[in-house]
Design an enzyme around this catalytic site. Structure first.
Site, short mmCIF file in Angstrom:
data_model
loop_
_atom_site.label_atom_id
_atom_site.label_comp_id
_atom_site.label_asym_id
_atom_site.label_seq_id
_atom_site.Cartn_x
_atom_site.Cartn_y
_atom_site.Cartn_z
N ASN A 182 -1.16 2.92 5.33
CA ASN A 182 -0.37 2.00 4.79
C ASN A 182 0.14 0.91 6.01
O ASN A 182 0.85 1.66 6.76
CB ASN A 182 0.69 2.56 4.02
CG ASN A 182 1.80 1.89 3.85
OD1 ASN A 182 1.70 0.53 3.58
ND2 ASN A 182 3.05 2.16 3.76
N GLY A 183 -0.32 -0.29 5.60
CA GLY A 183 0.51 -1.30 7.00
C GLY A 183 -0.75 -2.11 7.42
O GLY A 183 -1.49 -2.51 6.76
N GLU A 184 -0.40 -2.58 8.58
CA GLU A 184 -1.35 -3.54 9.18
C GLU A 184 -1.41 -3.40 10.83
O GLU A 184 -0.15 -3.51 11.25
CB GLU A 184 -1.09 -5.02 8.65
CG GLU A 184 -1.96 -6.03 9.07
CD GLU A 184 -1.43 -7.47 8.68
OE1 GLU A 184 -2.27 -8.44 8.97
OE2 GLU A 184 -0.60 -7.64 7.65
N ASP A 243 -8.57 -3.95 9.09
CA ASP A 243 -8.16 -3.33 10.04
C ASP A 243 -8.37 -1.72 9.97
O ASP A 243 -8.40 -1.04 11.18
CB ASP A 243 -6.66 -3.76 10.45
CG ASP A 243 -5.97 -3.52 9.06
OD1 ASP A 243 -6.21 -3.35 8.00
OD2 ASP A 243 -4.72 -3.53 9.34
N ARG A 255 -3.89 0.75 -2.80
CA ARG A 255 -3.97 -0.57 -2.11
C ARG A 255 -3.59 -1.81 -2.60
O ARG A 255 -3.79 -2.08 -3.75
CB ARG A 255 -5.70 -0.66 -1.79
CG ARG A 255 -6.10 -1.54 -0.86
CD ARG A 255 -7.38 -1.77 -0.87
NE ARG A 255 -7.87 -2.71 0.18
CZ ARG A 255 -9.15 -3.10 0.51
NH1 ARG A 255 -10.04 -3.13 -0.51
NH2 ARG A 255 -8.95 -4.16 1.12
N LEU A 256 -2.85 -2.37 -1.81
CA LEU A 256 -2.48 -4.03 -1.83
C LEU A 256 -3.55 -4.68 -1.10
O LEU A 256 -3.27 -4.62 0.12
CB LEU A 256 -1.18 -4.16 -1.52
CG LEU A 256 -0.56 -5.47 -1.74
CD1 LEU A 256 -0.77 -6.16 -3.26
CD2 LEU A 256 0.63 -5.86 -1.24
N SER A 257 -4.49 -5.33 -1.38
CA SER A 257 -5.36 -5.77 -0.63
C SER A 257 -5.02 -7.36 -0.02
O SER A 257 -4.59 -8.20 -0.69
CB SER A 257 -6.72 -6.35 -1.53
OG SER A 257 -7.29 -5.04 -2.29
N ILE A 258 -5.22 -6.99 1.43
CA ILE A 258 -4.73 -8.25 2.14
C ILE A 258 -5.74 -8.56 3.28
O ILE A 258 -6.32 -9.72 3.23
CB ILE A 258 -3.27 -7.71 3.16
CG1 ILE A 258 -2.29 -7.29 2.06
CG2 ILE A 258 -2.89 -9.06 4.03
CD1 ILE A 258 -1.87 -8.52 1.25
N CYS A 300 0.89 -1.14 0.05
CA CYS A 300 -0.11 -0.21 0.04
C CYS A 300 0.79 1.44 -0.14
O CYS A 300 1.90 1.24 0.41
CB CYS A 300 -0.81 0.14 1.26
SG CYS A 300 -2.28 -1.36 1.23
#
Length: 296
Positions: free
Chosen positions: A80-82, A105, A54-57, A2
């Site tokens: 950006n992150g988790e 999240d 977005r990089l969808s996780i 992201c």
């Protein structure tokens, strides 16, 4: 991975369509960080624009789209992150009256900020992140970075506008960004082989320090643009040195077997938290002790 980007103006002086185009260009420069989805959000009256790739996780549906607004509309966030403990935070928030449409999240972070405020939420968050959060009520921008700085976040000035992003190439998209090299930062690069935060290779451009937040409104943007020393406004919400000193003051007193058991439990818990995803999870194995333990 992201990516996020955006800008905050000292006054409402730019039409919405111009802000939208600038934010879109900044976001597109980060396409490689988030090829799955992208979005922008603009409030021309407040002089704020946010962009996200977005990089969808987690939550692959449109309910995970960013920039995302809080349930009451007060906050808008590009993130950006988790946050690894989002499920625990969600379980705390639901009895307090918070309802969730999706299971990202990002949505949990926004609800937590509504409930506990920005800095208290950051204290509770176990994760890696860079956050740009606009408070529509207070008319201020919050920039925040995780405790050890795993996720990057740059900010600086393009003319009299504050610009920020996950990578410098996003800031370069603003037509007024000053690309002049900071000679002191260049000296650091030659001496250390990297440029330590809060410095960056450009003048009037900085890295947000790990474990810190930066709160800016229009007046602070105007003052920072003229003062050229905005990194002094960064405020710590977590102190690595204080945590280290506290640990040294209370050393482990058990036997080696007990230490091994506790370490095994901590490793299993940490890895399990990072395995939560709606896509396949892999591991980069370099062959060292730490990555071998993680892989095992």
């Amino acid at each position: 991975m992201c990516g996020l980007a955006g800008m905050l103006l000292p006054a409402a002086q730019t039409p919405a369509e111009v802000l939208q185009a600038q934010a879109l260009a900044m976001g597109q420069a980060l396409h490689h960080r988030g090829p799955d989805d992208g979005g922008t959000w603009v409030d021309a009256a407040a002089g704020i624009a946010l962009a996200h790739r977005r990089l969808s996780i987690l939550d692959l549906s449109p309910l995970g789209h960013q920039p995302m607004a809080s349930a009451d509309g007060r906050y808008v966030m590009a993130y950006n992150g988790e946050v690894y403990n989002f499920a625990t935070l969600r379980a705390e928030l639901e009895p307090l009256g918070h309802a969730f449409r999706g299971h990202s999240d990002t949505e949990v972070l926004l609800a937590a900020i509504l409930q506990w405020g920005v800095e208290d939420t950051l204290q509770r968050a176990n994760g890696m992140f860079a956050i740009a959060l606009w408070d529509r009520q207070e008319q201020c921008l919050w920039l925040a970075r995780d405790r050890v700085g795993k996720k990057p976040l740059y900010y600086g000035w393009a003319g009299d506008a504050l610009v920020f992003g996950s990578e410098l190439k996003a800031l370069w998209q603003h037509p007024d960004f000053d690309n002049d090299i900071d000679r002191d930062a260049l000296t650091l690069l030659l001496r250390l082989d990297y440029i330590p935060a809060p410095h960056s290779i450009h003048q009037r451009c900085y890295k947000l320090m790990p474990g810190r937040v930066l709160r800016l409104d229009a007046a602070a943007v105007a003052a920072g643009a003229s003062a050229h020393r905005p990194e002094q406004a960064q405020r710590p919400y977590w102190d690595a040195r204080a945590r280290m000193q506290a640990a040294l003051a209370a050393p482990f007193q058990g036997r080696i077997e007990e230490a091994e058991e506790q370490l095994d439990g901590l490793l299993r818990d940490a890895v399990a938290l990072r395995m939560v995803a709606d896509v396949p999870v892999g591991v980069f194995l370099s062959g060292g002790t730490d990555s071998s333990l993680v892989a095992a």
